[in-house]
Design a protein around this motif. Sequence first.
Motif, PDB file in Angstrom:
ATOM      1  N   ASP A   1       1.582  -0.979  -0.194  1.00 53.74           N
ATOM      2  CA  ASP A   1      -0.067   0.052  -0.437  1.00 53.74           C
ATOM      3  C   ASP A   1       0.970   0.993  -0.315  1.00 53.74           C
ATOM      4  OD1 ASP A   1       1.050   0.524   3.355  1.00 53.74           O
ATOM      5  OD2 ASP A   1      -0.459  -0.789   3.450  1.00 53.74           O
TER       6      ASP A   1
ATOM      7  N   ASP B   1      -2.922  -2.664  -4.573  1.00 54.86           N
ATOM      8  CA  ASP B   1      -3.629  -1.566  -4.273  1.00 54.86           C
ATOM      9  C   ASP B   1      -2.707  -0.179  -4.824  1.00 54.86           C
ATOM     10  OD1 ASP B   1      -3.999   0.263  -2.434  1.00 54.86           O
ATOM     11  OD2 ASP B   1      -3.717   0.134  -1.321  1.00 54.86           O
TER      12      ASP B   1
ATOM     13  N   GLU C   1      -4.831   1.122   1.614  1.00 48.88           N
ATOM     14  CA  GLU C   1      -4.439  -0.823   2.233  1.00 48.88           C
ATOM     15  C   GLU C   1      -5.975  -1.383   1.696  1.00 48.88           C
ATOM     16  OE1 GLU C   1      -3.975  -0.441   6.494  1.00 48.88           O
ATOM     17  OE2 GLU C   1      -2.977   1.840   6.281  1.00 48.88           O
TER      18      GLU C   1
END
Length: 579
Positions: free
Chosen positions: A424, A442, A447
Amino acid sequence: MRKKVLAGAFLAMTAGLIACGQNNPQTPATEAPTTTAAPETTQAPTTEAVPQTTVVTGEAEGYGGPITAEVTLEDDKIVDLKLTGDQETPAIGGAALEALQAAIIEKGAIDGVDAVAGATWTSNGVFGAIQTAMGIEPEGGQGTDQKELAATGVSHGIGFSSNGRLGPGKDDKETGVYSFNEVIAYVLFDDEGRILDLEIDQLEVATPNYDGEHMPHLTGFPGQSYNADENHDEKVDTVLEQTDDTFLAEVEGWTTKRERGSTYKLNSGTWTDEMELFEETFRGMTMDEVNQWYAAYCSDLNGRPLHGTSEKEEDVKKYEALSADEKAALDAISGATMSLNDGHGNIIAAIEKAYEYRRPVEAETIASIGLGITNTGRLGPGKDDKETGVYSFNTQAVGACYDGDGKIVALYTDVMEIATPNYDGEHMPHLTGFPGQSYNADENHDEKVDTVLEQTDDTFLAEIQTWATKRERGDTYKLNSGTWTDEMNLFEGFFAGMTTEEVTAWYEAACSDLNGRPLHGTSEKEEDVKKYEALSDQQKQELDGISGATMSLRDPHGDILGAIEKARASAKETSITVE
């Protein structure tokens, strides 16, 4: 290149003139003098020394294995020759052995006999075996001894250049073969930007269905799989399923092209042999001159030097436009045949980046330089919101200058970290996998998984093209005490003046056994507290002096200490005096 074999000299002996007639001393004075014919002289038969015949044997490394030469000599002249190289490829190396055997017997020496086109390695093995048999020391690597240099100021830099490669071809199950390449150049420049010395290495990592032996490979990240040719016979033997353990083991086993040594063979020698020829050519040039040389003397089709051997129309035309002096200069590095910029790697770009990111070196003399590279895999951090793991691999590179006592004059460190796309963190370079593989992503760094990326040929090349090192990421790579670059600079300055052995000893005494981070007295872990308290007051003060250096020198993020140690182990001599 081959040492000359001198033809043997033959000794000749000649006899003196021998008088055969004799005058009569009792001839009366009144008698007319008797005229005596001039005595005959006879040339004694010339006796030639009988040539000494000997049979000697020698061995040298060929392309596939050892080549043995049984040489019959009359004095120093080769009158018969038997070559054995059972491991050479029959169509190329085997044919070269036959051709060379006939040519050398005809000449009576190896001097004047050219290497067989397309079988330079086998040819050099033949010449080396004969030289060994005759007691002549075979020539070693093709690099040229470094001369003493004087420079007004020195700077150094490390440049990474990364690219993907499609192929070569597919396996017998029609699944593609792919690889990625990281070229790493460590270069020293003077104040005018001229290259004083350089060391270049490369990491090439392929899918496990690549059939070449000794090639480092990556099956993918844990959870991914790929076809594998385990015995290198161009046929798929199994499908490898990547796990956490196999992922770490694969990355740990990666070796660079220099480290692969004689197993990485090109037609004219090893990868290292050819790279050293290029390095010698570029010494003394500015970056602009390197680019000009490349543009003038290398193929626009494949980035290889124009040696007049290509049959491509564009290459022929470009080579014929060169002057006689330019062709002669290229002949001088005829052993350098590999590309400087193609799917295998962009070597020119790595040198350019080293120049772009160079920093000053404070030194009066530099006696040697080294480049060390290590690779580590990392499990985590954690998993995404779909319970799929996050993974990464890291390539650490350290360039080092040393004085005559082996003490570190200056270090230059950089790291390439590549993560799965479900990591992330923003600005992290990532790899979805090889074409045909997929991974959670992502995309907005919140997240949460947004999509599943399906890797294609185009996306594979595009991802690798954007990879950036930790120094290149600059202010975007932040740690608690500053950027990654800030912290690394503190370590490099601290290690200046130490030997590599002293750096290792300092690490073992002053860094955590749990995570490789310097002990600043801030850890609450029992092992760290006990180790810190055992330090002397001086050692604690030294740690206070680099309190901003908090990251690990040896953990899954990267084995920087190992790269420092490797740089010293592979160091080569140079001789630079800074005026």
